[in-house]
Enzyme design. Structure first.
Site, PDB file in Angstrom:
ATOM      1  N   LYS A 117      -7.317   9.565  10.128  1.00 25.73           N
ATOM      2  CA  LYS A 117      -7.439   8.352  10.950  1.00 25.73           C
ATOM      3  C   LYS A 117      -8.474   8.530  12.046  1.00 25.73           C
ATOM      4  O   LYS A 117      -9.142   7.566  12.425  1.00 25.73           O
ATOM      5  CB  LYS A 117      -6.088   7.928  11.533  1.00 25.73           C
ATOM      6  CG  LYS A 117      -5.161   7.369  10.463  1.00 25.73           C
ATOM      7  CD  LYS A 117      -4.222   6.289  10.947  1.00 25.73           C
ATOM      8  CE  LYS A 117      -3.561   5.637   9.742  1.00 25.73           C
ATOM      9  NZ  LYS A 117      -2.423   4.812  10.019  1.00 25.73           N
ATOM     10  N   LYS A 199      -5.876   7.198  -1.800  1.00 26.41           N
ATOM     11  CA  LYS A 199      -4.592   6.501  -1.687  1.00 26.41           C
ATOM     12  C   LYS A 199      -4.774   4.987  -1.524  1.00 26.41           C
ATOM     13  O   LYS A 199      -5.665   4.549  -0.814  1.00 26.41           O
ATOM     14  CB  LYS A 199      -3.877   7.065  -0.446  1.00 26.41           C
ATOM     15  CG  LYS A 199      -2.444   6.671  -0.286  1.00 26.41           C
ATOM     16  CD  LYS A 199      -1.902   7.139   1.071  1.00 26.41           C
ATOM     17  CE  LYS A 199      -2.122   6.105   2.145  1.00 26.41           C
ATOM     18  NZ  LYS A 199      -1.126   6.054   3.204  1.00 26.41           N
ATOM     19  N   LYS A 202      -3.128  -0.235   2.994  1.00 30.40           N
ATOM     20  CA  LYS A 202      -3.205  -1.622   3.433  1.00 30.40           C
ATOM     21  C   LYS A 202      -4.358  -1.856   4.389  1.00 30.40           C
ATOM     22  O   LYS A 202      -4.779  -2.990   4.589  1.00 30.40           O
ATOM     23  CB  LYS A 202      -1.875  -2.072   4.027  1.00 30.40           C
ATOM     24  CG  LYS A 202      -1.347  -1.280   5.193  1.00 30.40           C
ATOM     25  CD  LYS A 202      -0.142  -1.998   5.773  1.00 30.40           C
ATOM     26  CE  LYS A 202       1.099  -1.154   5.922  1.00 30.40           C
ATOM     27  NZ  LYS A 202       1.126  -0.274   7.074  1.00 30.40           N
TER      28      LYS A 202
HETATM   29  P1  ATP Z   1      -2.142   2.505   6.723  1.00 31.08           P
HETATM   30  O1  ATP Z   1      -2.814   2.269   5.414  1.00 31.08           O
HETATM   31  O2  ATP Z   1      -2.349   1.416   7.735  1.00 31.08           O
HETATM   32  O3  ATP Z   1      -2.321   3.886   7.253  1.00 31.08           O
HETATM   33  P2  ATP Z   1       0.252   3.024   5.346  1.00 31.08           P
HETATM   34  O4  ATP Z   1       0.488   1.954   4.342  1.00 31.08           O
HETATM   35  O5  ATP Z   1      -0.228   4.340   4.893  1.00 31.08           O
HETATM   36  O6  ATP Z   1      -0.617   2.386   6.472  1.00 31.08           O
HETATM   37  P3  ATP Z   1       2.958   2.753   6.446  1.00 31.08           P
HETATM   38  O7  ATP Z   1       3.005   1.307   6.474  1.00 31.08           O
HETATM   39  O8  ATP Z   1       3.514   3.320   7.677  1.00 31.08           O
HETATM   40  O9  ATP Z   1       1.519   3.388   6.239  1.00 31.08           O
HETATM   41  O10 ATP Z   1       3.746   3.330   5.204  1.00 31.08           O
HETATM   42  C1  ATP Z   1       5.057   2.987   4.945  1.00 31.08           C
HETATM   43  C2  ATP Z   1       5.597   3.795   3.791  1.00 31.08           C
HETATM   44  O11 ATP Z   1       4.819   3.552   2.612  1.00 31.08           O
HETATM   45  C3  ATP Z   1       5.575   5.302   4.014  1.00 31.08           C
HETATM   46  O12 ATP Z   1       6.795   5.855   3.556  1.00 31.08           O
HETATM   47  C4  ATP Z   1       4.426   5.782   3.162  1.00 31.08           C
HETATM   48  O13 ATP Z   1       4.610   7.100   2.701  1.00 31.08           O
HETATM   49  C5  ATP Z   1       4.451   4.790   2.012  1.00 31.08           C
HETATM   50  N1  ATP Z   1       3.126   4.640   1.399  1.00 31.08           N
HETATM   51  C6  ATP Z   1       1.994   4.222   2.006  1.00 31.08           C
HETATM   52  N2  ATP Z   1       0.969   4.176   1.138  1.00 31.08           N
HETATM   53  C7  ATP Z   1       1.466   4.573  -0.069  1.00 31.08           C
HETATM   54  C8  ATP Z   1       0.903   4.739  -1.382  1.00 31.08           C
HETATM   55  N3  ATP Z   1      -0.371   4.488  -1.625  1.00 31.08           N
HETATM   56  N4  ATP Z   1       1.703   5.154  -2.376  1.00 31.08           N
HETATM   57  C9  ATP Z   1       3.025   5.412  -2.143  1.00 31.08           C
HETATM   58  N5  ATP Z   1       3.607   5.283  -0.935  1.00 31.08           N
HETATM   59  C10 ATP Z   1       2.856   4.866   0.095  1.00 31.08           C
END
Ligand code: ATP
Ligand code: LTN
Length: 334
Positions: A117, A199, A202
Site C-alpha cells: 500500500k 490479487k 476492489k
Molecule cells: P483493498 O483492495 O482496498 O486493499 P481488500 O478487498 O483487500 O481491500 P478488505 O475489504 O479489508 O480488503 O478485505 C476483506 C476480506 O476479503 C479479507 O478477509 C480479505 O482477506 C478478503 N479478500 C480480499 N481480497 C481477496 C481476494 N482477491 N481473494 C480472496 N479473498 C480476498
C-alpha cells in the site's frame, strides 16, 4: 461444562473502502453465514481502518450502510450475529494503543500489505497505514476470538495478532485467547481477471480486473468472456503455467462448493470459451439473489441503523470487559 462450539467466538471484519468484489465474497463473506449456527459471531464493518487511505466522508458513511446491507444480504441473521461498526466501540482504538506498546517496529516492517500500500499511495504513507495491523489485532483480541474467517492475504496480520496475544499473556498471565485463522480451501485468493498473477482488489483502477458482488449480469458475463486465459487448451489446475485457467477453476470450485479435481473432471472435454461462460453463469446465479436482497435493504436505512445501534451496545459490553482486564493488568486504576 464441556467446551462446545456454542461458546466459541468468531470475529471478522471488512473495510467499507469500496464496493466488495467476488474476491471479498469468496475469500471472506461467503463463509460468514456458515458459522452462525455453531459459534458466537461478531462481524464488524471496520471503518477506522479505511482512514489509512483518504476517504470522502459522505461516501464513507454510505459505504458503511452498504456493507451492513451486504452482510445481511449474504445471509447473516441479525438476531444470531453481532453486526456492528468499529467506530461505535471505542475500545478498539483504546486497546490498539496498548497493544502498539507491545509490538516491535521490526514486526511491522515485515508486513507485506504495508509495503504494497505504501508503494501504491506514495504521497500518503501515514502512521495509520504502518500501525494498522495493531488495530486489527485489537479488533480480534477484544472479543476473545477463537477463529477468524479471512482470505489468504490477511494471514500475516493474523500471525502478528497471535504473537502479540502470546507476548501479552506471557508477561501478565492469561488475558487473550490466541486466535486461529479460518481460511477456505478454495476462493481464499481470487486473482485479477486480466492479470491473474495479482490479487483481485476492489481498489484496482481497471474495472475489468474485478467483478463486484452488486454488478449486473451482462457486465459480469462480459468480464468473464474477456478474462485472460493461457496457452494450450486443457482445463487443468496449474498455477505456475496456467494462472488464468487456475483462477477460473478456483472461482468455480468455490462457488459450487466442489474440489478443483471435480472441476477438471466436469470440464475435461470443454473448450476455454465454454468454460469461461460456465464460470460466469455460476457467478451470476450466486450473486443475483444477494444483489436483489441488498437493493431492498438499502431502501430501509432506518432498519440498518437500528441493527447498528443495538449491536454496538452488545459489542461495547464484551469489549469493555476485556479492556478492563487489560487496564488492571498493566497497572491502571480501574
Ligand atoms: P483493498 O483492495 O482496498 O486493499 P481488500 O478487498 O483487500 O481491500 P478488505 O475489504 O479489508 O480488503 O478485505 C476483506 C476480506 O476479503 C479479507 O478477509 C480479505 O482477506 C478478503 N479478500 C480480499 N481480497 C481477496 C481476494 N482477491 N481473494 C480472496 N479473498 C480476498
Ligand atoms: N485487515 C483486513 C480487515 C480487517 C480484519 C480485522 C479482518 C480489519 N480488522 C479483523 C479480520 C479480523 C483487510 O484489510 N482485509
Amino acid at each position: 461444562m464441556a467446551d462446545t462450539k456454542q461458546n466459541k467466538r468468531i470475529f471478522s471484519g471488512i473495510q467499507p473502502s469500496g464496493n466488495l468484489t467476488l474476491g471479498n465474497y469468496l475469500g471472506a463473506l461467503k463463509n460468514f453465514p456458515l458459522l452462525q449456527n455453531d459459534y458466537e459471531c461478531y462481524y464488524c464493518v471496520v471503518d477506522l481502518h479505511t482512514l489509512t487511505v483518504r476517504q470522502d466522508p459522505e461516501a464513507l458513511r454510505e459505504r458503511s450502510y452498504s456493507l451492513i446491507a451486504l452482510y445481511l444480504a449474504a445471509g447473516l441473521d441479525p438476531e444470531k450475529n453481532v453486526l456492528f461498526l468499529q467506530s461505535h466501540v471505542p475500545q478498539h482504538a483504546e486497546l490498539s494503543w496498548i497493544l502498539g506498546c507491545y509490538t516491535y517496529m521490526g514486526e511491522l516492517n515485515r508486513m507485506t500489505q504495508f509495503k504494497d500500500k505504501s508503494s501504491r499511495h506514495a504521497d500518503n504513507i501515514n502512521g495509520g497505514l504502518y500501525t494498522y495491523p495493531v488495530l486489527m489485532a485489537a479488533d480480534i483480541l477484544l472479543y476473545q476470538t477463537d477463529a477468524v474467517p479471512i482470505g489468504q492475504d490477511q494471514k500475516q496480520h493474523l500471525e502478528l495478532a497471535r504473537n502479540i496475544a502470546e507476548r501479552f499473556n506471557k508477561i501478565y498471565g492469561d488475558t487473550f485467547v490466541v486466535p486461529e485463522p479460518f481460511i477456505p480451501k478454495t476462493g481464499a485468493r481470487v486473482m485479477s481477471l486480466q492479470d491473474p498473477t495479482k490479487k483481485m482488489s476492489k481498489s484496482d483502477d481497471n474495472a475489468n480486473n474485478f467483478v463486484l458482488i452488486t454488478e449486473d449480469e451482462a457486465s459480469i458475463m462480459k468480464k468473464f468472456k474477456r478474462a485472460v486465459t493461457d496457452s494450450g487448451s486443457e482445463i487443468i489446475f496449474d498455477e505456475e503455467n496456467k494462472p488464468g485457467i487456475s483462477n477460473l477453476i478456483n472461482i468455480y470450485a468455490s462457488i459450487k462448493g466442489i474440489s478443483r479435481e471435480d472441476v477438471e473432471k466436469e470440464f475435461a472435454a470443454a473448450r476455454y470459451g465454454d468454460f469461461k461462460m460456465a464460470v460466469g453463469t455460476a457467478v451470476c446465479e450466486t450473486l443475483a439473489p444477494i444483489k436483489a436482497r441488498y437493493e431492498e435493504l438499502m431502501k430501509d436505512k432506518q432498519y440498518l441503523e437500528s441493527i447498528l445501534r443495538k449491536n454496538g451496545e452488545k459489542a461495547r459490553t464484551v469489549a469493555g470487559e476485556t479492556l478492563k482486564d487489560v487496564y488492571r493488568k498493566v497497572g491502571f486504576i480501574v
